[in-house]
Design a protein around this motif. Structure first.
Motif, PDB file in Angstrom:
ATOM      1  N   LYS A 149       0.843  -1.196   0.000  1.00 30.64           N
ATOM      2  CA  LYS A 149       0.000   0.000   0.000  1.00 30.64           C
ATOM      3  C   LYS A 149       0.883   1.253   0.000  1.00 30.64           C
ATOM      4  CE  LYS A 149      -4.179  -1.741   2.276  1.00 30.64           C
ATOM      5  NZ  LYS A 149      -5.041  -1.639   3.489  1.00 30.64           N
ATOM      6  N   GLY A 150       0.503   2.205  -0.821  1.00 31.80           N
ATOM      7  CA  GLY A 150       1.271   3.437  -0.910  1.00 31.80           C
ATOM      8  C   GLY A 150       2.501   3.316  -1.777  1.00 31.80           C
ATOM      9  N   ARG A 151       2.737   2.148  -2.334  1.00 31.19           N
ATOM     10  CA  ARG A 151       3.934   1.908  -3.138  1.00 31.19           C
ATOM     11  C   ARG A 151       3.558   1.417  -4.530  1.00 31.19           C
ATOM     12  NH1 ARG A 151       8.243   2.479   0.024  1.00 31.19           N
ATOM     13  NH2 ARG A 151       7.989   2.161   2.267  1.00 31.19           N
ATOM     14  N   THR A 152       4.579   1.272  -5.355  1.00 30.57           N
ATOM     15  CA  THR A 152       4.426   0.738  -6.697  1.00 30.57           C
ATOM     16  C   THR A 152       4.873  -0.712  -6.711  1.00 30.57           C
ATOM     17  OG1 THR A 152       4.796   2.885  -7.736  1.00 30.57           O
ATOM     18  CG2 THR A 152       5.213   0.945  -9.088  1.00 30.57           C
ATOM     19  N   GLY A 218       0.074  10.203   2.924  1.00 28.51           N
ATOM     20  CA  GLY A 218       0.816  11.330   3.490  1.00 28.51           C
ATOM     21  C   GLY A 218       2.002  10.931   4.350  1.00 28.51           C
ATOM     22  N   GLN A 219       2.195   9.627   4.614  1.00 26.12           N
ATOM     23  CA  GLN A 219       3.310   9.184   5.467  1.00 26.12           C
ATOM     24  C   GLN A 219       4.633   9.345   4.738  1.00 26.12           C
ATOM     25  OE1 GLN A 219       2.974   5.119   6.826  1.00 26.12           O
ATOM     26  NE2 GLN A 219       5.056   5.068   7.644  1.00 26.12           N
ATOM     27  N   LYS A 220       5.630   9.896   5.422  1.00 28.80           N
ATOM     28  CA  LYS A 220       6.974  10.047   4.847  1.00 28.80           C
ATOM     29  C   LYS A 220       7.659   8.696   4.811  1.00 28.80           C
ATOM     30  CE  LYS A 220      11.355  12.545   5.573  1.00 28.80           C
ATOM     31  NZ  LYS A 220      11.761  12.298   4.216  1.00 28.80           N
ATOM     32  N   ASP A 221       8.282   8.389   3.694  1.00 20.96           N
ATOM     33  CA  ASP A 221       8.937   7.104   3.520  1.00 20.96           C
ATOM     34  C   ASP A 221      10.331   7.113   4.136  1.00 20.96           C
ATOM     35  OD1 ASP A 221       9.325   4.505   2.744  1.00 20.96           O
ATOM     36  OD2 ASP A 221       9.422   4.910   0.593  1.00 20.96           O
TER      37      ASP A 221
END
Length: 636
Positions: A149-152, A218-221
């Motif tokens: 989630k949130g990634r490719t 919105g979470q910083k990676d």
């Protein structure tokens, strides 16, 4: 229209909307491919269905089908630089090179979390971690559920070995790490060219990887996303790989040890070939005669240095086919032919220098990814053993470092990933689909005592025993106490995908597949023997060509030319080792070949104890070889 996934849920509609809205699917200025575009690239329904299933499970925001192009590589690297994930190095010193720093908990293979999930526990054997496949899948499914989630999700078709070779095999890895994609681009033949040769009904090895760090909106990676929970899982009966939680090296580059050794060794067992942890080099003498040699050493014991060696003997030449993996199949002439299934080097940086391996330094001076080395003030890289230390640097953890610091600037297992064809010593046949004919196989390890500089097996069975009895002092490339001696049969202990006792039997069976005289001759070397004062007795590096010359001569020998018998096998006769121009004392040579009966009987006792764990899987020939060795020493 995107086909609805089986057992669709609310997330499926989210994925569908993303695939059908190309404005959402961009990386830099590049549009992402959809599953529909994958269908246009391949008619392999197994592949299409498998990718769909992973998308449903991992729930990525986007899917990207890698084409393997240079443009793609550069775009992904530039994107990671912009996000602060990697650092672009000084273009005048290291063009198109980048530095990554891993999480301190993610720096090496995690053998304790590596599993061989065969259907039967006895098929995995006592040297592998085993879990029932159904139980493992039940454990992994909730971990992978939403892990991207949130990634490719990047989809990478890749070939292990030259395209079109009968020795090569294809895999497909999905990952949520663009750094893994860039490494796999270097380490394998990856992208559209592989899809083009993957026919409608062709099989492939599915490789699922996630760093296990989903992102909330919105979470910083993190610069190096990973998870404290790690699993590196091989299903040899299904020919499948699943890896979770690590972004480092062979834990994440699933074509590396997972496919090329653990899965491939099981494939080789079933189909009558060999998948080995070996370098391959071409050795040409001063008369222009050439032979190919494969050599198995545990990690960080000098494979890369030997594969790229610059001989010190006038007129002799070493050329590089590969430095880590060797797949061998029998040719029509009854000889074993080998390919390097990899396309790049994933080498240990510390200790690599202009004196130890000048060819490696030239191979990694451009188009290279560095991991966990130090960064100098002029945006270059440095590691222990490379050169005189800089006055200051940023160490592998991102902290300021200066000479005299209590911690090393580069991690002991820091790495470089570089294209194979950049090596100045590359062999003309490195990419030949036919492979190269192997004349000799060498085993070796890091031993400060007991084992002489070189000796030869009496026959194939004895050579198999020599490979099985390989033991080495641990290095930083693996978990464990550095310096402790552990048994590492054939340098395959962490990499054999099935019961090691059956693996010994498989090696023994090679003798029945061809004429004995067509099999490679087998040798054992030890560059690391020390004097009682702790100093190395042999200079190593380019001087190892003197040992290779003796091996070359023994491959041509019809009888005992250049050789004497000993209790352990065939050793060089007096003055048969070319020492011309080498500053080494006679006492050092004596110590290099001295055989201490007490030490050897200690090794033999340890080997007998080690072999007990294999029970009735241990071939009787192994016990016979141990008995023969003991008898020869009694008569010594």
């Amino acid at each position: 229209m995107f086909r609805i996934l089986k057992n669709s849920n609310n997330n499926s509609s989210r994925i569908i909307s993303l695939f059908n809205n190309p404005t959402n699917n961009v990386i830099g200025s590049k549009r992402f491919y959809s599953i529909e575009q994958l269908k246009q690239k391949t008619k392999n329904q197994k592949l299409i269905q498998w990718v769909e299933e992973q998308a449903k499970l991992c729930k990525p925001d986007k899917i990207y089908i890698c084409d393997g192009s240079e443009e793609e590589f550069n775009r992904l690297c530039n994107d990671m630089v912009e996000k602060g994930v990697i650092t672009k190095l000084n273009s005048s010193k290291k063009p198109n090179c980048y530095l990554a720093r891993s999480d301190p908990s993610d720096v090496a293979r995690v053998e304790s979390r590596t599993y061989i999930c065969s259907n039967k526990k006895e098929d995995a054997g006592p040297t592998n971690n085993w879990m029932d496949p159904k139980e493992m899948k039940a454990t992994l499914k909730p971990l992978f559920d939403g892990s991207m989630k949130g990634r490719t999700m990047y989809v990478m078709p890749f070939s292990m070995g030259p395209l079109g070779s009968s020795i090569s095999h294809v895999g497909v890895e999905v990952t949520d790490s663009p750094f893994v994609v860039c490494n796999m681009k270097i380490m394998t033949r990856m992208g559209d060219k592989v899809l083009e040769q993957l026919k409608e009904n062709d099989s492939f090895v599915p490789c699922l990887h996630s760093v296990g760090a989903p992102l909330k909106p919105g979470q910083k990676d993190s610069n190096w996303p990973c998870n404290s929970t790690k699993y590196i899982v091989q299903y040899p009966d299904e020919r499948a790989i699943v890896s979770y939680g690590s972004g480092y090296g062979g834990n994440a580059l699933l074509g590396k040890k997972c496919f090329s050794l653990r899965i491939a060794s099981a494939m080789a067992r079933d189909d009558g070939w060999l998948a080995e942890h070996m370098l391959i080099l071409g050795l040409t003498n001063d008369k222009g005669e050439k032979k190919y040699i494969a050599a198995a050493f545990p990690s960080a014991c000098g494979k890369t240095n030997l594969a790229m060696m610059t001989p010190t003997i006038p007129g002799w030449k070493v050329e590089t086919v590969g430095d880590d993996i060797c797949w061998m199949k029998f040719g029509k002439d009854g000889r074993l032919y080998a390919i390097n299934p990899e396309n790049g080097f994933f080498g240990v940086a510390p200790g690599t220098s202009a004196s130890s391996n000048p060819n490696a330094l030239k191979a990694i001076d451009r188009n290279t990814l560095y991991t966990n080395v130090a960064l100098t003030p002029d945006n270059d890289v440095w590691w222990e053993g490379l050169s005189n230390p800089p006055s200051k640097a940023i160490d592998w953890t991102g902290k300021e470092w200066a000479p005299g610091s209590k911690t090393p600037a580069a991690h002991p297992n820091s790495r470089f990933t570089a294209p194979l064809n950049q090596c100045p010593s590359i062999d003309p046949a490195w990419d030949d689909p036919k492979g190269v004919p192997i004349s000799a196989i060498i085993f070796g390890g890091r031993r400060s005592s007991t084992i002489p500089l070189v000796y030869q097996a009496l026959d194939w069975k004895h050579g198999t025993f020599m490979g099985a009895s390989t033991a080495s002092e641990l290095t930083a490339a693996a978990e464990g106490t550095v310096g402790k001696i552990r048994h590492d049969p054939f340098a395959m202990l962490p990499f054999c995908g099935y019961n090691m006792g059956d693996y010994f039997s498989h090696w023994l069976s090679m003798e029945n597949k061809t004429k004995p005289e067509l099999l490679p001759k087998i040798f054992y070397v030890n560059w690391f023997r020390k004097s009682p004062s702790g100093k190395f007795l042999w200079p190593g590096f380019g001087e190892n060509s003197r040992v290779l010359k003796w091996i070359f001569q023994r491959c041509n020998a019809k009888g005992m030319e250049y050789a004497d018998n000993s209790p352990i096998g065939i050793i060089p006769a007096n003055d048969s080792l070319d020492l011309n121009g080498l500053d080494i004392s006679k006492d050092n040579i004596r110590q290099l070949f001295s055989l201490n009966k007490t030490e050897w009987m200690g090794d033999l006792k340890s080997m007998r104890e080690y072999c007990k764990q294999f029970g009735n899987k241990l071939p009787k020939e192994m016990n016979q070889q141990m008995d023969n060795l003991e008898k020869r020493f009694k008569d010594f």
